[in-house]
Scaffold this motif. Structure first.
Motif, PDB file in Angstrom:
ATOM      1  N   ARG A 222     -27.117  35.951 -45.163  1.00  0.00           N
ATOM      2  CA  ARG A 222     -27.831  34.788 -44.147  1.00  0.00           C
ATOM      3  C   ARG A 222     -29.434  34.006 -44.228  1.00  0.00           C
ATOM      4  NH1 ARG A 222     -23.257  33.843 -41.308  1.00  0.00           N
ATOM      5  NH2 ARG A 222     -21.514  35.842 -41.548  1.00  0.00           N
ATOM      6  N   ILE A 223     -28.786  32.641 -45.140  1.00  0.00           N
ATOM      7  CA  ILE A 223     -30.175  32.083 -44.029  1.00  0.00           C
ATOM      8  C   ILE A 223     -31.791  32.652 -43.854  1.00  0.00           C
ATOM      9  CG2 ILE A 223     -29.906  29.722 -43.345  1.00  0.00           C
ATOM     10  CD1 ILE A 223     -30.901  29.844 -46.832  1.00  0.00           C
ATOM     11  N   SER A 243     -31.846  24.728 -46.556  1.00  0.00           N
ATOM     12  CA  SER A 243     -30.389  24.994 -45.932  1.00  0.00           C
ATOM     13  C   SER A 243     -30.414  25.016 -44.570  1.00  0.00           C
ATOM     14  CB  SER A 243     -29.763  26.777 -46.516  1.00  0.00           C
ATOM     15  OG  SER A 243     -27.885  26.145 -46.037  1.00  0.00           O
ATOM     16  N   ARG A 244     -29.450  25.340 -44.154  1.00  0.00           N
ATOM     17  CA  ARG A 244     -29.256  25.280 -42.557  1.00  0.00           C
ATOM     18  C   ARG A 244     -28.330  26.595 -41.995  1.00  0.00           C
ATOM     19  NH1 ARG A 244     -25.525  20.766 -43.237  1.00  0.00           N
ATOM     20  NH2 ARG A 244     -23.690  22.300 -43.054  1.00  0.00           N
ATOM     21  N   ARG A 245     -29.748  26.907 -40.947  1.00  0.00           N
ATOM     22  CA  ARG A 245     -29.202  28.267 -40.652  1.00  0.00           C
ATOM     23  C   ARG A 245     -27.608  28.520 -40.289  1.00  0.00           C
ATOM     24  NH1 ARG A 245     -32.781  31.037 -37.714  1.00  0.00           N
ATOM     25  NH2 ARG A 245     -31.831  31.861 -36.125  1.00  0.00           N
ATOM     26  N   ARG A 248     -25.242  31.153 -45.937  1.00  0.00           N
ATOM     27  CA  ARG A 248     -25.390  32.875 -47.033  1.00  0.00           C
ATOM     28  C   ARG A 248     -26.068  31.829 -47.838  1.00  0.00           C
ATOM     29  NH1 ARG A 248     -23.384  36.842 -45.452  1.00  0.00           N
ATOM     30  NH2 ARG A 248     -21.521  37.449 -43.648  1.00  0.00           N
ATOM     31  N   ILE A 249     -27.159  32.896 -48.357  1.00  0.00           N
ATOM     32  CA  ILE A 249     -28.223  32.395 -49.392  1.00  0.00           C
ATOM     33  C   ILE A 249     -26.681  32.337 -51.150  1.00  0.00           C
ATOM     34  CG2 ILE A 249     -29.606  32.458 -50.806  1.00  0.00           C
ATOM     35  CD1 ILE A 249     -30.672  33.855 -48.398  1.00  0.00           C
ATOM     36  N   SER A 250     -27.404  31.349 -51.735  1.00  0.00           N
ATOM     37  CA  SER A 250     -26.486  31.312 -53.184  1.00  0.00           C
ATOM     38  C   SER A 250     -27.599  30.948 -54.260  1.00  0.00           C
ATOM     39  CB  SER A 250     -25.204  30.335 -53.143  1.00  0.00           C
ATOM     40  OG  SER A 250     -26.033  29.050 -53.005  1.00  0.00           O
ATOM     41  N   PHE A 251     -28.692  30.724 -53.934  1.00  0.00           N
ATOM     42  CA  PHE A 251     -29.927  30.518 -54.298  1.00  0.00           C
ATOM     43  C   PHE A 251     -31.108  30.314 -54.782  1.00  0.00           C
ATOM     44  CE2 PHE A 251     -33.502  27.834 -55.971  1.00  0.00           C
ATOM     45  CZ  PHE A 251     -33.011  27.998 -57.424  1.00  0.00           C
ATOM     46  N   GLN A 252     -31.773  31.124 -54.980  1.00  0.00           N
ATOM     47  CA  GLN A 252     -33.019  32.110 -55.408  1.00  0.00           C
ATOM     48  C   GLN A 252     -33.813  31.564 -56.507  1.00  0.00           C
ATOM     49  OE1 GLN A 252     -32.011  36.866 -54.692  1.00  0.00           O
ATOM     50  NE2 GLN A 252     -34.288  36.044 -55.850  1.00  0.00           N
ATOM     51  N   SER A 253     -35.773  31.257 -55.968  1.00  0.00           N
ATOM     52  CA  SER A 253     -36.558  30.050 -57.575  1.00  0.00           C
ATOM     53  C   SER A 253     -36.723  31.798 -58.441  1.00  0.00           C
ATOM     54  CB  SER A 253     -37.230  29.495 -56.636  1.00  0.00           C
ATOM     55  OG  SER A 253     -38.234  30.327 -56.006  1.00  0.00           O
ATOM     56  N   ILE A 254     -36.807  32.408 -57.883  1.00  0.00           N
ATOM     57  CA  ILE A 254     -37.719  33.231 -59.033  1.00  0.00           C
ATOM     58  C   ILE A 254     -35.909  34.869 -58.644  1.00  0.00           C
ATOM     59  CG2 ILE A 254     -39.066  36.009 -59.335  1.00  0.00           C
ATOM     60  CD1 ILE A 254     -41.031  33.477 -57.351  1.00  0.00           C
ATOM     61  N   ALA A 271     -28.598  27.071 -49.588  1.00  0.00           N
ATOM     62  CA  ALA A 271     -27.078  27.786 -49.917  1.00  0.00           C
ATOM     63  C   ALA A 271     -26.535  26.352 -50.409  1.00  0.00           C
ATOM     64  CB  ALA A 271     -26.386  28.712 -48.178  1.00  0.00           C
ATOM     65  N   ARG A 272     -25.359  26.602 -51.328  1.00  0.00           N
ATOM     66  CA  ARG A 272     -25.451  25.493 -51.806  1.00  0.00           C
ATOM     67  C   ARG A 272     -23.743  25.470 -51.153  1.00  0.00           C
ATOM     68  NH1 ARG A 272     -26.686  26.060 -58.451  1.00  0.00           N
ATOM     69  NH2 ARG A 272     -29.128  25.345 -57.883  1.00  0.00           N
TER      70      ARG A 272
END
Length: 272
Positions: A222-223, A243-245, A248-254, A271-272
């Motif tokens: 969760r974000i 993203s909003r609280r 769930r996270i779908s992307f991380q830059s590293i 999150a997308r």
């Protein structure tokens, strides 16, 4: 009477700021009144009235008193009235003209060790005798040796004991400062002995503190937990969340598993 301060002058003619009267003209025996340790000052002029600082009208001991600012028309210490019993006037400091300091009018008076009167066993006052004459500090700057009167006056105005050669006036001279100590002979300096130089103990090199941390896997989390996951991995920087609280996270830059600086790496998650 002792330890009094009597400023000013509001009494009838012929009286004193401190007065011993002889109302009947005859005591059955010597009353031997005591007047000691008083400060009598600031007796001003009143037309038609005779005043005194201290008046001893019968038998009395008058000692360790301080008198000053007595108007020049009046006597500071006056012995008068009935010639019945002796007036003992010892160790007073009287800041007045010598002819008005201690005056006897037909009584049996014994005057000794006073500063003020210019009579036998007394001494006229001089400003240089005192610590601060202008401020009426009449403590002495040096000894003014007088007669041994300790049987009647064992201590001075401040309670300091008087010795066999006491100082004139109300105060004993008390030396100020600390006496110079007797010098100690110098101790010979021993010949120095060479001290063997110890073998230095090697100092272990400190274990370097890790500066890199491993990028954690944010995907599926969760974000709102992103910053907690980042801190738990050892990073001290802030996670950038896009993203909003609750999502769930779908992307991380590293990518997860990457080794990166714990203190400077910044990661973005969304999150997308």
């Amino acid at each position: 009477m002792y330890n009094n301060l009597t400023p000013g002058s509001s009494y009838s003619s012929g009286g004193g700021a401190i007065e011993i009267n002889n109302p009947s003209g005859n005591y059955g025996s010597n009353p031997n009144h005591i007047i000691r340790g008083n400060i009598i000052r600031d007796i001003g002029f009143t037309s038609g009235i005779t005043k005194y600082g201290i008046r001893a009208g019968t038998g009395a001991k008058v000692y360790n008193n301080i008198l000053y600012n007595i108007n020049s028309n009046y006597n500071a210490v006056q012995c008068n009235d009935a010639n019945d019993y002796p007036r003992i006037i010892y160790h007073n400091t009287v800041d007045a003209a010598s002819n008005r300091a201690v005056v006897n009018s037909g009584t049996t008076m014994d005057s000794k060790n006073n500063i003020g009167p210019a009579t036998l066993n007394n001494l006229p006052i001089l400003p240089s005798m005192f610590l601060n004459y202008a401020s009426h500090n009449y403590r002495l700057v040096a000894n003014l040796l007088g007669l041994d009167l300790r049987s009647i006056v064992p201590t001075d105005f401040d309670g300091n004991p008087r010795d066999a050669t006491p100082d004139l006036g109300a105060f004993e001279y008390v030396a100020s400062g600390t006496p110079t100590p007797t010098p100690t002979p110098p101790t010979p300096t021993p010949t120095p002995t060479a001290t063997p130089r110890p073998t230095p103990t090697p100092i272990p090199s400190p274990t370097p503190t890790p500066t890199n941390c491993i990028i954690p896997n944010f995907l599926g989390q969760r974000i709102n937990r992103a910053q907690t996951i980042w801190r738990n991995a050892g990073f001290t920087t802030q996670v950038i969340v896009r993203s909003r609280r609750g999502q769930r996270i779908s992307f991380q830059s590293i990518p997860a598993g990457t080794s990166a600086s714990c203190n400077t790496t910044i990661i973005t998650v969304s999150a997308r």
